[in-house]
Design an enzyme around this catalytic site. Sequence first.
Site, short mmCIF file in Angstrom:
data_model
loop_
_atom_site.label_atom_id
_atom_site.label_comp_id
_atom_site.label_asym_id
_atom_site.label_seq_id
_atom_site.Cartn_x
_atom_site.Cartn_y
_atom_site.Cartn_z
N GLY A 107 39.07 18.19 69.66
CA GLY A 107 40.27 18.87 69.19
C GLY A 107 41.52 18.41 69.90
O GLY A 107 42.59 18.24 69.29
N THR A 129 35.02 16.10 77.99
CA THR A 129 34.26 17.15 77.29
C THR A 129 32.81 17.10 77.73
O THR A 129 32.23 16.02 77.87
CB THR A 129 34.34 16.98 75.76
OG1 THR A 129 33.40 17.86 75.14
CG2 THR A 129 34.04 15.55 75.31
N ASP A 131 30.37 17.98 75.96
CA ASP A 131 29.51 17.82 74.79
C ASP A 131 29.04 16.38 74.56
O ASP A 131 28.08 16.16 73.82
CB ASP A 131 30.23 18.30 73.52
CG ASP A 131 30.61 19.76 73.58
OD1 ASP A 131 29.96 20.50 74.35
OD2 ASP A 131 31.56 20.16 72.90
N GLU A 191 9.30 21.85 76.91
CA GLU A 191 8.31 21.52 75.88
C GLU A 191 8.94 21.12 74.55
O GLU A 191 8.32 20.45 73.73
CB GLU A 191 7.38 22.72 75.65
CG GLU A 191 6.26 22.85 76.67
CD GLU A 191 6.75 23.19 78.06
OE1 GLU A 191 6.05 22.79 79.02
OE2 GLU A 191 7.80 23.83 78.22
N LYS A 215 -3.99 26.94 74.03
CA LYS A 215 -4.62 27.94 74.90
C LYS A 215 -4.41 27.62 76.37
O LYS A 215 -4.37 28.51 77.21
CB LYS A 215 -6.13 28.02 74.59
CG LYS A 215 -6.42 28.66 73.23
CD LYS A 215 -7.90 28.73 72.98
CE LYS A 215 -8.18 29.36 71.60
NZ LYS A 215 -9.63 29.40 71.30
N LYS A 217 -1.74 26.35 77.62
CA LYS A 217 -0.33 26.34 77.96
C LYS A 217 0.32 27.60 77.43
O LYS A 217 0.82 27.65 76.31
CB LYS A 217 0.34 25.10 77.35
CG LYS A 217 1.57 24.62 78.11
CD LYS A 217 1.98 23.26 77.59
CE LYS A 217 2.99 22.62 78.50
NZ LYS A 217 3.38 21.28 78.04
N LEU A 256 28.59 29.07 82.76
CA LEU A 256 28.23 28.50 84.05
C LEU A 256 27.98 27.00 83.93
O LEU A 256 28.06 26.26 84.93
CB LEU A 256 27.01 29.21 84.65
CG LEU A 256 25.62 29.04 84.05
CD1 LEU A 256 24.96 27.76 84.53
CD2 LEU A 256 24.75 30.23 84.42
#
Length: 325
Positions: A107, A129, A131, A191, A215, A217, A256
Site C-alpha cells: 500500500g 513489510t 509479509d 505438521e 495413532k 501422533k 507480537l
Amino acid sequence: MAKIKTIGVLTSGGDAPGMNAAIRAVTRAGICNGFNIKGIYRGYDGLINGEIRDFTTENVSGIIMSGGTILKTARSKEFMTMEGMKKAYENMQKHDMQALIVIGGNGSLTGAMNFAREFDVCCIGLPGTIDNDLYGTDSTIGYDTTMNTIMDCVDRIRDTAQSHERIFFVEVMGRDAGFLAQNSAIASGAEAAIIPEDSTDVDQLARFMERGIRKSKKSCIVIVSESPKCGALYYADRVKKEFPEYDVRVSILGHLQRGGRPTAHDRILASRTGVGAIEAILQGQRNVMVGVRNNEVVYVPLSEAIRSDKPFDRKLIKVLDELSI
C-alpha cells in the site's frame, strides 16, 4: 527537472523490524553523498501535516538494533485523495525536497507510485513489510525477523501441545501471501501449513487430517495464514465438529510478530537497500523499488513491484508434506 539536493524519508503502513536500520542507512549514505536529509514523521500523514525535521547522523545513532520505527508510522486515508497528495507536494516544496524515499509495503509503495505520477516527484521505495509479498526482491525488510519470532513461539506452543496431546492451530500474519506460514512451518517442524497459494479444490483441512493424524501422533501444530473467512478459528471449529475426539486449541500470534530486535539478515538487507536508494537517486533513477535478488541490489519499477504476483515456490509444500509424516 530540478537538481536533487534534499531527500525526505518516511516509514508507512505496518511497522517491520529493520525499518530503523533502513532509516539509518538512507540518512548516513545520503549525507555521505552530499544530500540534505529530512525525516518525515508518521508516514504520509506527516508529509501532509508538515511533521518534517532535518536529520543528521546523530539522529540515527544507536538505532540499528531497535525494532519499530523512530519516524513512527501510520496508514493515511487522506493521502489517497488528490487533496491530500497536493498538501503533501506543497510541503515538499516548502521544505525544498526534490525526492522522497518511502519504506513500506504494498500500500505504501502504491501511494508513492501514484504520488510520483501525479506530481512528477522522484520516489524511491524500500521493501519494508513482514509479509514478503513485494515482487522483485528475494526478501523484504522484517520478514526474516518475523519468521524467527513465529518459530520461537511455535517451539513453546509445541511443549504444551505434546504435554496435553492437543492439535494447535497457530495463526500468523501474511495477508494474501503464505510465505510466513509455509516457511515458519518448515522451520518449526509443524505438521502442516494452510496458505492462500495452496487453496485449490482440495480441502486443505481434510487432506491434513487424513494424512497428518495417526495413532502414533496425537499432538500436532498447524500454521494458518490469517484470513477474515478461513483463519485458525475457522479450522479449529471445523475439527471440533468433524473430529470431536481431538482436543483442539488456537493461538493467534497477532502483533507480537511485528516487534523485537531485527535479525542480522534484516539489518544487512535494510542497510544495503538504504544505500541502494541513495545510489538510485545519484544515477538519476526514478520511481523504483530497491531490492536484493540473488545477492545483488536491483531496481524494480514501482508498478512492477506492487502489481506482479511474487512467485511462490510450490516445492516448499512438498518439503513440508514429506517432513511431517
